[in-house]
Scaffold this motif. Structure first.
Motif, PDB file in Angstrom:
ATOM      1  N   GLN A   3       1.008  -1.014  -0.006  1.00  0.00           N
ATOM      2  CA  GLN A   3      -0.097  -0.047  -0.214  1.00  0.00           C
ATOM      3  C   GLN A   3       0.821   1.316  -0.039  1.00  0.00           C
ATOM      4  O   GLN A   3       2.221   1.156   0.533  1.00  0.00           O
ATOM      5  N   ILE A   4       0.325   2.463  -0.448  1.00  0.00           N
ATOM      6  CA  ILE A   4       1.272   3.570  -0.572  1.00  0.00           C
ATOM      7  C   ILE A   4       0.279   4.600  -0.221  1.00  0.00           C
ATOM      8  O   ILE A   4      -0.945   4.743  -0.333  1.00  0.00           O
ATOM      9  N   ARG A   5       1.029   5.923   0.111  1.00  0.00           N
ATOM     10  CA  ARG A   5       0.232   6.962   0.257  1.00  0.00           C
ATOM     11  C   ARG A   5       1.230   8.322   0.337  1.00  0.00           C
ATOM     12  O   ARG A   5       2.513   8.058   0.560  1.00  0.00           O
ATOM     13  N   ILE A   6       0.894   9.651   0.365  1.00  0.00           N
ATOM     14  CA  ILE A   6       1.632  10.616   0.431  1.00  0.00           C
ATOM     15  C   ILE A   6       1.533  11.309   1.991  1.00  0.00           C
ATOM     16  O   ILE A   6       0.169  11.423   2.330  1.00  0.00           O
ATOM     17  N   THR A   7       2.750  11.536   2.544  1.00  0.00           N
ATOM     18  CA  THR A   7       2.302  12.282   3.730  1.00  0.00           C
ATOM     19  C   THR A   7       3.191  13.660   3.844  1.00  0.00           C
ATOM     20  O   THR A   7       4.313  13.692   2.901  1.00  0.00           O
ATOM     21  N   ARG A   8       2.881  14.499   4.659  1.00  0.00           N
ATOM     22  CA  ARG A   8       3.807  15.732   4.625  1.00  0.00           C
ATOM     23  C   ARG A   8       4.502  15.509   5.985  1.00  0.00           C
ATOM     24  O   ARG A   8       4.390  15.073   7.060  1.00  0.00           O
ATOM     25  N   SER A   9       5.605  16.365   5.895  1.00  0.00           N
ATOM     26  CA  SER A   9       6.550  16.604   7.020  1.00  0.00           C
ATOM     27  C   SER A   9       6.264  17.589   8.154  1.00  0.00           C
ATOM     28  O   SER A   9       5.029  18.136   7.747  1.00  0.00           O
ATOM     29  N   ALA A  10       6.759  17.209   9.237  1.00  0.00           N
ATOM     30  CA  ALA A  10       6.082  18.097  10.518  1.00  0.00           C
ATOM     31  C   ALA A  10       6.231  19.600  10.077  1.00  0.00           C
ATOM     32  O   ALA A  10       5.460  20.492  10.716  1.00  0.00           O
ATOM     33  N   TRP A  33       1.649   6.006 -10.132  1.00  0.00           N
ATOM     34  CA  TRP A  33       1.595   7.034 -11.358  1.00  0.00           C
ATOM     35  C   TRP A  33       1.057   8.176 -10.777  1.00  0.00           C
ATOM     36  O   TRP A  33       1.426   9.555 -10.759  1.00  0.00           O
ATOM     37  N   LEU A  34      -0.206   8.117 -10.196  1.00  0.00           N
ATOM     38  CA  LEU A  34      -1.051   9.154  -9.704  1.00  0.00           C
ATOM     39  C   LEU A  34      -0.275   9.732  -8.473  1.00  0.00           C
ATOM     40  O   LEU A  34      -0.104  11.099  -8.395  1.00  0.00           O
ATOM     41  N   LEU A  35       0.371   9.023  -7.832  1.00  0.00           N
ATOM     42  CA  LEU A  35       0.942   9.409  -6.621  1.00  0.00           C
ATOM     43  C   LEU A  35       2.220  10.262  -6.850  1.00  0.00           C
ATOM     44  O   LEU A  35       2.655  11.175  -6.288  1.00  0.00           O
ATOM     45  N   ARG A  52       6.345  13.096   1.224  1.00  0.00           N
ATOM     46  CA  ARG A  52       7.012  11.946   0.960  1.00  0.00           C
ATOM     47  C   ARG A  52       5.906  10.785   0.689  1.00  0.00           C
ATOM     48  O   ARG A  52       4.914  10.653   0.970  1.00  0.00           O
ATOM     49  N   ILE A  53       6.461   9.854  -0.182  1.00  0.00           N
ATOM     50  CA  ILE A  53       5.440   8.622  -0.392  1.00  0.00           C
ATOM     51  C   ILE A  53       5.901   7.442   0.511  1.00  0.00           C
ATOM     52  O   ILE A  53       7.123   7.220   0.772  1.00  0.00           O
ATOM     53  N   GLU A  54       5.052   6.974   1.250  1.00  0.00           N
ATOM     54  CA  GLU A  54       5.250   5.988   2.314  1.00  0.00           C
ATOM     55  C   GLU A  54       4.553   4.603   1.690  1.00  0.00           C
ATOM     56  O   GLU A  54       3.785   4.771   1.015  1.00  0.00           O
ATOM     57  N   THR A  55       5.321   3.590   2.109  1.00  0.00           N
ATOM     58  CA  THR A  55       4.898   2.338   1.618  1.00  0.00           C
ATOM     59  C   THR A  55       4.715   1.441   2.888  1.00  0.00           C
ATOM     60  O   THR A  55       5.333   1.581   3.759  1.00  0.00           O
ATOM     61  N   ARG A  56       3.788   0.200   2.531  1.00  0.00           N
ATOM     62  CA  ARG A  56       3.703  -0.570   3.827  1.00  0.00           C
ATOM     63  C   ARG A  56       3.195  -1.852   3.249  1.00  0.00           C
ATOM     64  O   ARG A  56       2.541  -1.812   2.035  1.00  0.00           O
TER      65      ARG A  56
END
Length: 67
Positions: A3-10, A33-35, A52-56
């Motif tokens: 799974q992937i998502r975009i998160t922001r830094s603090a 591609w979208l992310l 950044r993009i995170e994966t798990r």
């Protein structure tokens, strides 16, 4: 599968960075591609290392078998 998502830094405030945050989604080719495109836009707007993009690993729940 992952799974992937975009998160922001603090350093990026929630009001500024919320537009680019997203929930976990399956890491299929189309979502990647979208992310990537969305991440490029976030980095251009807020600067390097702002998002950044995170994966798990994909967490699947067992499906009970019907008798």
């Amino acid at each position: 599968m992952q799974q992937i998502r975009i998160t922001r830094s603090a350093e990026v405030s929630a009001a500024e960075g919320r537009r680019f945050d997203c929930q976990w989604m399956e890491a299929c080719q189309m979502n990647r591609w979208l992310l990537k495109a969305r991440l490029a836009e976030a980095l251009a707007l807020h600067g390097p290392d702002s998002h950044r993009i995170e994966t798990r690993p994909l967490q699947r729940t067992p499906v009970p078998l019907q008798a």
